[in-house]
Design a protein around this motif. Structure first.
Motif, PDB file in Angstrom:
ATOM      1  N   VAL A 113      -1.985 -11.074  12.053  1.00  0.00           N
ATOM      2  CA  VAL A 113      -2.425  -9.849  12.178  1.00  0.00           C
ATOM      3  C   VAL A 113      -1.731  -8.662  13.022  1.00  0.00           C
ATOM      4  N   LEU A 114      -1.044  -7.855  12.557  1.00  0.00           N
ATOM      5  CA  LEU A 114      -0.417  -6.899  13.113  1.00  0.00           C
ATOM      6  C   LEU A 114      -1.141  -5.461  13.090  1.00  0.00           C
ATOM      7  N   GLY A 115      -1.509  -5.072  14.654  1.00  0.00           N
ATOM      8  CA  GLY A 115      -2.384  -3.839  14.679  1.00  0.00           C
ATOM      9  C   GLY A 115      -1.320  -2.620  14.185  1.00  0.00           C
ATOM     10  N   ALA A 116      -2.055  -1.434  14.142  1.00  0.00           N
ATOM     11  CA  ALA A 116      -1.133  -0.344  13.412  1.00  0.00           C
ATOM     12  C   ALA A 116       0.059  -0.205  14.765  1.00  0.00           C
ATOM     13  N   GLY A 117       1.092   0.115  13.919  1.00  0.00           N
ATOM     14  CA  GLY A 117       2.055   0.930  14.871  1.00  0.00           C
ATOM     15  C   GLY A 117       2.969  -0.166  15.732  1.00  0.00           C
ATOM     16  N   VAL A 118       2.896  -1.607  15.481  1.00  0.00           N
ATOM     17  CA  VAL A 118       3.610  -2.507  15.981  1.00  0.00           C
ATOM     18  C   VAL A 118       5.105  -2.489  15.078  1.00  0.00           C
ATOM     19  N   THR A 119       6.021  -2.642  16.198  1.00  0.00           N
ATOM     20  CA  THR A 119       7.606  -2.882  15.867  1.00  0.00           C
ATOM     21  C   THR A 119       8.131  -4.087  16.143  1.00  0.00           C
ATOM     22  N   ILE A 120       8.597  -4.840  15.080  1.00  0.00           N
ATOM     23  CA  ILE A 120       9.005  -6.033  15.244  1.00  0.00           C
ATOM     24  C   ILE A 120      10.534  -6.149  14.900  1.00  0.00           C
ATOM     25  N   THR A 121      11.596  -6.186  15.682  1.00  0.00           N
ATOM     26  CA  THR A 121      13.057  -6.641  15.300  1.00  0.00           C
ATOM     27  C   THR A 121      13.259  -7.961  15.592  1.00  0.00           C
ATOM     28  N   ASP A 156       0.801  -1.211   0.141  1.00  0.00           N
ATOM     29  CA  ASP A 156      -0.005  -0.073  -0.092  1.00  0.00           C
ATOM     30  C   ASP A 156       1.027   1.370   0.167  1.00  0.00           C
ATOM     31  N   THR A 157       0.378   2.405   0.123  1.00  0.00           N
ATOM     32  CA  THR A 157       0.884   3.815  -0.170  1.00  0.00           C
ATOM     33  C   THR A 157       1.848   3.935   0.969  1.00  0.00           C
ATOM     34  N   TRP A 158       3.151   4.130   0.297  1.00  0.00           N
ATOM     35  CA  TRP A 158       4.189   4.804   1.116  1.00  0.00           C
ATOM     36  C   TRP A 158       4.890   3.547   1.984  1.00  0.00           C
ATOM     37  N   ALA A 159       4.633   2.590   1.758  1.00  0.00           N
ATOM     38  CA  ALA A 159       5.121   1.278   2.361  1.00  0.00           C
ATOM     39  C   ALA A 159       6.488   1.071   1.519  1.00  0.00           C
ATOM     40  N   THR A 160       7.361   0.516   2.208  1.00  0.00           N
ATOM     41  CA  THR A 160       8.668   0.117   1.616  1.00  0.00           C
ATOM     42  C   THR A 160       9.210  -1.340   2.062  1.00  0.00           C
ATOM     43  N   VAL A 161       9.538  -1.995   0.902  1.00  0.00           N
ATOM     44  CA  VAL A 161      10.138  -3.228   1.062  1.00  0.00           C
ATOM     45  C   VAL A 161      11.415  -3.491   0.982  1.00  0.00           C
ATOM     46  N   GLY A 162      12.417  -3.639   1.838  1.00  0.00           N
ATOM     47  CA  GLY A 162      13.586  -3.747   1.992  1.00  0.00           C
ATOM     48  C   GLY A 162      14.432  -4.890   1.036  1.00  0.00           C
ATOM     49  N   ARG A 212       1.810   1.741   9.413  1.00  0.00           N
ATOM     50  CA  ARG A 212       3.018   2.144  10.066  1.00  0.00           C
ATOM     51  C   ARG A 212       3.733   1.322  11.021  1.00  0.00           C
ATOM     52  N   CYS A 213       3.348  -0.239  10.665  1.00  0.00           N
ATOM     53  CA  CYS A 213       4.074  -1.287  11.271  1.00  0.00           C
ATOM     54  C   CYS A 213       5.545  -0.812  10.597  1.00  0.00           C
ATOM     55  N   ILE A 214       6.528  -1.453  11.695  1.00  0.00           N
ATOM     56  CA  ILE A 214       7.902  -1.502  11.187  1.00  0.00           C
ATOM     57  C   ILE A 214       8.379  -3.304  11.586  1.00  0.00           C
ATOM     58  N   VAL A 215       8.829  -3.865  10.499  1.00  0.00           N
ATOM     59  CA  VAL A 215       9.371  -5.045  10.709  1.00  0.00           C
ATOM     60  C   VAL A 215      10.693  -5.286  10.117  1.00  0.00           C
ATOM     61  N   VAL A 216      11.907  -5.537  10.947  1.00  0.00           N
ATOM     62  CA  VAL A 216      13.160  -5.180  10.584  1.00  0.00           C
ATOM     63  C   VAL A 216      14.135  -6.253  11.090  1.00  0.00           C
ATOM     64  N   LEU A 243       0.432  -5.218   2.982  1.00  0.00           N
ATOM     65  CA  LEU A 243       1.148  -4.086   3.720  1.00  0.00           C
ATOM     66  C   LEU A 243       0.621  -2.677   3.653  1.00  0.00           C
ATOM     67  N   SER A 244      -0.004  -2.566   4.695  1.00  0.00           N
ATOM     68  CA  SER A 244      -0.860  -1.213   4.835  1.00  0.00           C
ATOM     69  C   SER A 244       0.033  -0.003   4.835  1.00  0.00           C
ATOM     70  N   GLY A 245      -0.613   1.115   4.747  1.00  0.00           N
ATOM     71  CA  GLY A 245       0.179   2.515   4.433  1.00  0.00           C
ATOM     72  C   GLY A 245       1.131   2.686   5.215  1.00  0.00           C
ATOM     73  N   GLY A 246       2.506   2.964   4.794  1.00  0.00           N
ATOM     74  CA  GLY A 246       3.297   3.430   5.786  1.00  0.00           C
ATOM     75  C   GLY A 246       4.266   2.414   6.233  1.00  0.00           C
ATOM     76  N   VAL A 247       3.940   1.211   5.960  1.00  0.00           N
ATOM     77  CA  VAL A 247       4.692   0.092   6.670  1.00  0.00           C
ATOM     78  C   VAL A 247       5.947   0.158   5.946  1.00  0.00           C
ATOM     79  N   GLY A 248       7.159  -0.284   6.934  1.00  0.00           N
ATOM     80  CA  GLY A 248       8.387  -0.380   6.681  1.00  0.00           C
ATOM     81  C   GLY A 248       8.925  -1.868   6.898  1.00  0.00           C
TER      82      GLY A 248
END
Length: 275
Positions: free
Chosen positions: A195-203, A135-141, A181-185, A152-157
């Protein structure tokens, strides 16, 4: 493929071989096969039973050698101007992929038929499965492995993991829903249909704590299949006192009735999770 692998490993050990046209052609061939989805940076090992993944380290080394062997070149795309070592991916129509301007995909990334890219970015070595929405402004590294029917919702990293070559890339398995706006790195892995709710960060080192039972169950950098996850925190002792540290909380399980993307919002509402 064995001969190509051997040549990549030889060039990795001796960079002077990059001046040899044979080795340069082999590197280009490997990147082309990545681009076409014929090989992958990482792949499941009998996912139906073990659920484990293997990293094809030599393929990551080929990507790194590709960067070294390429020269900077200008590229004009409509009103946009670029100057880079890696050309942009093309030929989306014949591949059955929808790409909305100004989404950008680097050569060496694979997009399966039915994938949809809103204005977003997909880096070299990445794999995006069938019918997946970026989705919009999502990035797939770089080297990230995204399964089929993922959203992948809007702004997902989704972070890139290219070095060291043996490092496991970020893996999002089939049917997962990654909220805004989730971040998975750092090589984190999200299990199928989680299902990851908005703003979840997983490293790779994040605590993921299942709080659905009588006692918490802790995972590290891994979200089991069908889990519904929200941001959370836990208390950690420091020299200066006790402070709250971010973590992720598993608060429920995705039900069979919410398998369709159109009903995922219901799954989130059932568990009081924001998208």
């Amino acid at each position: 493929m064995g001969n190509k692998k051997d040549q990549i490993l030889e060039a990795w050990a001796d960079r002077s071989l990059l001046s040899n046209p044979t080795y340069k052609a082999t590197i280009d061939d490997v990147i082309h096969e990545l681009n076409e989805g014929k090989i992958r940076v990482a792949e499941p090992i009998d996912a139906s039973t073990t659920g484990e993944w293997q990293v094809n380290e030599w393929v990551k080394k080929a990507i790194l050698l590709y960067f070294v062997s390429q020269t900077m070149k200008p590229e004009e795309v409509g009103i946009f101007s670029f100057n880079d070592k890696i050309p942009l991916k093309t030929d989306f129509a014949t591949k059955g992929v929808r790409v909305v301007p100004p989404a950008t995909v680097r050569h060496g990334a694979y997009l399966a038929p039915g994938a949809i890219l809103m204005p977003s970015y997909v880096n070299i070595g990445a794999y995006v499965g069938e019918r997946t929405m970026v989705d919009t402004w999502a990035t797939v590294g770089s080297c990230a492995q995204i399964g089929s029917d993922v959203h992948l919702s809007g702004g997902v990293g989704i972070g890139g993991v290219l070095e060291p070559p043996q490092a496991v890339p970020v893996i999002i398995e089939d049917g997962a829903f990654i909220g805004s706006r989730c971040i998975v790195v750092e090589g984190a892995r999200i299990g199928a249909k989680a299902v990851l709710g908005a703003g979840v960060t997983i490293t790779g080192s994040s605590k993921v704590i299942d709080v659905t039972g009588e006692k918490p169950v802790e995972y590290k950098g891994y979200v089991p299949a069908n889990s519904v996850v929200i941001p959370g925190s836990y208390t950690k002792e420091f020299a200066a006192g006790s402070y709250q540290v971010p973590c992720a909380l598993i608060i429920g399980q995705r039900k069979a009735s919410t398998d369709l993307k159109t009903s995922l919002n219901d799954a989130l509402r059932e568990n009081n999770v924001a998208v």
